[in-house]
Design an enzyme around this catalytic site. Sequence first.
Site, short mmCIF file in Angstrom:
data_model
loop_
_atom_site.label_atom_id
_atom_site.label_comp_id
_atom_site.label_asym_id
_atom_site.label_seq_id
_atom_site.Cartn_x
_atom_site.Cartn_y
_atom_site.Cartn_z
N ARG A 1 0.82 -1.21 0.00
CA ARG A 1 0.00 0.00 0.00
C ARG A 1 0.86 1.26 0.00
O ARG A 1 0.39 2.32 -0.38
CB ARG A 1 -0.88 0.03 1.25
CG ARG A 1 -1.97 -1.00 1.29
CD ARG A 1 -2.58 -1.08 2.68
NE ARG A 1 -3.15 0.17 3.15
CZ ARG A 1 -4.39 0.57 2.92
NH1 ARG A 1 -5.20 -0.19 2.24
NH2 ARG A 1 -4.82 1.72 3.40
N ARG B 1 8.99 6.78 -3.82
CA ARG B 1 9.31 7.58 -5.01
C ARG B 1 10.57 8.43 -4.86
O ARG B 1 11.03 8.67 -3.76
CB ARG B 1 8.12 8.42 -5.45
CG ARG B 1 7.36 9.17 -4.43
CD ARG B 1 6.26 9.98 -5.14
NE ARG B 1 4.94 9.38 -4.99
CZ ARG B 1 4.08 9.70 -4.03
NH1 ARG B 1 4.40 10.62 -3.14
NH2 ARG B 1 2.90 9.14 -3.97
N ARG C 1 -8.18 -7.03 13.68
CA ARG C 1 -7.35 -6.20 14.54
C ARG C 1 -8.27 -5.12 15.10
O ARG C 1 -9.07 -4.53 14.36
CB ARG C 1 -6.27 -5.60 13.66
CG ARG C 1 -4.97 -5.29 14.25
CD ARG C 1 -4.36 -6.28 15.14
NE ARG C 1 -3.49 -5.52 16.05
CZ ARG C 1 -3.23 -5.84 17.29
NH1 ARG C 1 -3.74 -6.92 17.83
NH2 ARG C 1 -2.43 -5.09 18.01
N ARG D 1 -0.43 6.38 15.86
CA ARG D 1 -0.43 7.71 15.25
C ARG D 1 -1.28 8.68 16.04
O ARG D 1 -2.12 8.27 16.84
CB ARG D 1 -0.89 7.67 13.79
CG ARG D 1 -2.15 6.90 13.54
CD ARG D 1 -2.36 6.70 12.02
NE ARG D 1 -3.35 5.67 11.79
CZ ARG D 1 -3.58 5.08 10.62
NH1 ARG D 1 -2.88 5.40 9.55
NH2 ARG D 1 -4.50 4.15 10.50
N GLU E 1 -4.20 6.98 18.39
CA GLU E 1 -4.76 5.71 17.92
C GLU E 1 -3.89 4.57 18.43
O GLU E 1 -2.72 4.48 18.08
CB GLU E 1 -4.80 5.75 16.38
CG GLU E 1 -5.43 4.54 15.75
CD GLU E 1 -5.54 4.68 14.23
OE1 GLU E 1 -5.93 5.76 13.73
OE2 GLU E 1 -5.20 3.70 13.54
N TYR F 1 -9.68 -5.69 3.25
CA TYR F 1 -9.06 -4.43 3.67
C TYR F 1 -9.44 -3.38 2.64
O TYR F 1 -8.62 -2.97 1.82
CB TYR F 1 -7.55 -4.65 3.73
CG TYR F 1 -6.69 -3.61 4.41
CD1 TYR F 1 -7.14 -2.35 4.70
CD2 TYR F 1 -5.39 -3.93 4.76
CE1 TYR F 1 -6.32 -1.41 5.33
CE2 TYR F 1 -4.55 -3.02 5.38
CZ TYR F 1 -5.03 -1.75 5.66
OH TYR F 1 -4.20 -0.84 6.26
N ASP G 1 -10.43 0.18 1.07
CA ASP G 1 -10.47 1.63 1.23
C ASP G 1 -11.86 2.08 0.84
O ASP G 1 -12.65 1.32 0.28
CB ASP G 1 -9.43 2.28 0.31
CG ASP G 1 -8.01 2.09 0.84
OD1 ASP G 1 -7.85 1.98 2.06
OD2 ASP G 1 -7.08 2.05 0.02
N1 UDP Z 1 3.33 1.13 7.67
C1 UDP Z 1 4.55 1.19 8.29
N2 UDP Z 1 5.04 2.39 8.73
C2 UDP Z 1 4.32 3.53 8.58
C3 UDP Z 1 3.08 3.49 7.94
C4 UDP Z 1 2.59 2.26 7.50
O1 UDP Z 1 5.23 0.18 8.44
O2 UDP Z 1 4.81 4.61 9.02
C5 UDP Z 1 2.84 -0.20 7.21
C6 UDP Z 1 2.08 -0.95 8.28
O3 UDP Z 1 2.35 -2.32 8.12
C7 UDP Z 1 0.64 -0.64 7.96
C8 UDP Z 1 0.67 -0.61 6.42
O4 UDP Z 1 1.95 -0.05 6.11
O5 UDP Z 1 -0.24 -1.62 8.46
C9 UDP Z 1 -0.43 0.20 5.77
O6 UDP Z 1 -0.41 1.50 6.32
P1 UDP Z 1 -1.53 2.58 6.02
O7 UDP Z 1 -1.19 3.79 6.83
O8 UDP Z 1 -1.70 2.72 4.57
O9 UDP Z 1 -2.82 1.85 6.58
P2 UDP Z 1 -4.11 2.34 7.33
O10 UDP Z 1 -3.92 1.88 8.72
O11 UDP Z 1 -4.19 3.83 7.23
O12 UDP Z 1 -5.22 1.62 6.62
#
Ligand code: UDP
Length: 371
Positions: free
Chosen positions: A174, A178, A251, A282, A302, A350, A352
């Site tokens: 995900r 870049r 989860r 976060r 969170e 999962y 979006d």
């Molecule tokens: N992830 C990570 N570090 C970060 C942000 C995301 O390792 O700083 C990984 C983590 O495994 C997470 C996945 O990327 O479950 C997807 O993150 P995203 O923020 O896209 O997921 P959300 O929880 O917002 O759906």
Amino acid sequence: MEAKYDYLIVGTGLFAAVFAYHAKRQGKKCLMIDKRSHTGGNIYCENVDSINVHKYGAHIFHTSNKEVWQFVNSFVEFNRFTNSPLANYKNVLYNLPFNMNTFCKLWGVNTPQQAKEKLDEQRMRYAHIEEPQNLEEQALKLCGEDIYYAFIKEYTEKQWGRSAVDLPAFIIKRIPFRFTFDNNYFNDDYQGIPKGGYNKLIDALLQGIEIKFNTNYFENRSGFDKLAEKVLFTGRIDELFDYEYGELEYRGLFFEHERLDIEDFQGNAVVNYNERKVPYTRIIEHKHFEFGKQPFTIITREYPSEFANDNEPYYPVNDEKNNQIYLKYKEKAKSDSNLLLGGRLAQYAYFDMDDTVEASLNLVKKELSNI
Ligand code: UDP
């Protein structure tokens, strides 16, 4: 006896609302029920003194699907919010997704060429991994060691409550990667937050539809089923079938909301905390989703948590074991032609928000004619 409604819709989240909107437009009579006291499922926001608080976690709409984008924009205008989260690691802030800003700070490189060389050097040890079997292999192959150990391993293990070698590789796919100074977290063509919040979108979709709140389908299932020709169920598929093949794992999340009498707490909507020793993953500062100018602010920490049946199932754990169980339920559902399933919980996916709208529009196309 003829049923009073064409559709009983269990749940009022995004999937349910998109379907209900089209069903109503085609003259179908729908009854929606929700065990919560509000519509919108997890995209519901609570307006606290003019700040829309994302009560069930931050939601940022992004999509490359033009049909989906045009559909949601026909109900509400979207603002120009672009998600550009930060990562706090050992008290230093880095830009996400991994881009030139991140590489500059991490390695002191200044050009894409230098960053690519550094990254290649980091990834070399993992080049032999052809088909990553788990998240750790996927991340090391993609990012190498520095990035994996600073930003991914601890965050991921904290978030999912299990070792990165026991998690599916797709989760990490995900995150874009870049070599430009572009902090936009998403690669999609369109992005934003509904002006005035997500409730506006849901309210517009559900206008004129009968809804019963605080109503649990499972407390009178046969009674509800009799009311309608067909049932669209958007809750947990394992619960629907009385956990016959076992419980699916999810989860959980725990949110701690706080109002602060300062104008700005972190200067950004989302800051990730990537170290395991910080208990939350976060902090969200809600006003920044809508460029709020209030003299106070509301933040949400969170925390990941174990899922138990008395709290909310947030993320499906799409590993091999759970996916196998889900497929059995899916197969079983096929035998009831009056049962429709949809959304993150019923499809154990999962999703979006754009995936959810797309999936719902696909059901509409299959189930209802003339859209
Ligand atoms: N992830 C990570 N570090 C970060 C942000 C995301 O390792 O700083 C990984 C983590 O495994 C997470 C996945 O990327 O479950 C997807 O993150 P995203 O923020 O896209 O997921 P959300 O929880 O917002 O759906």
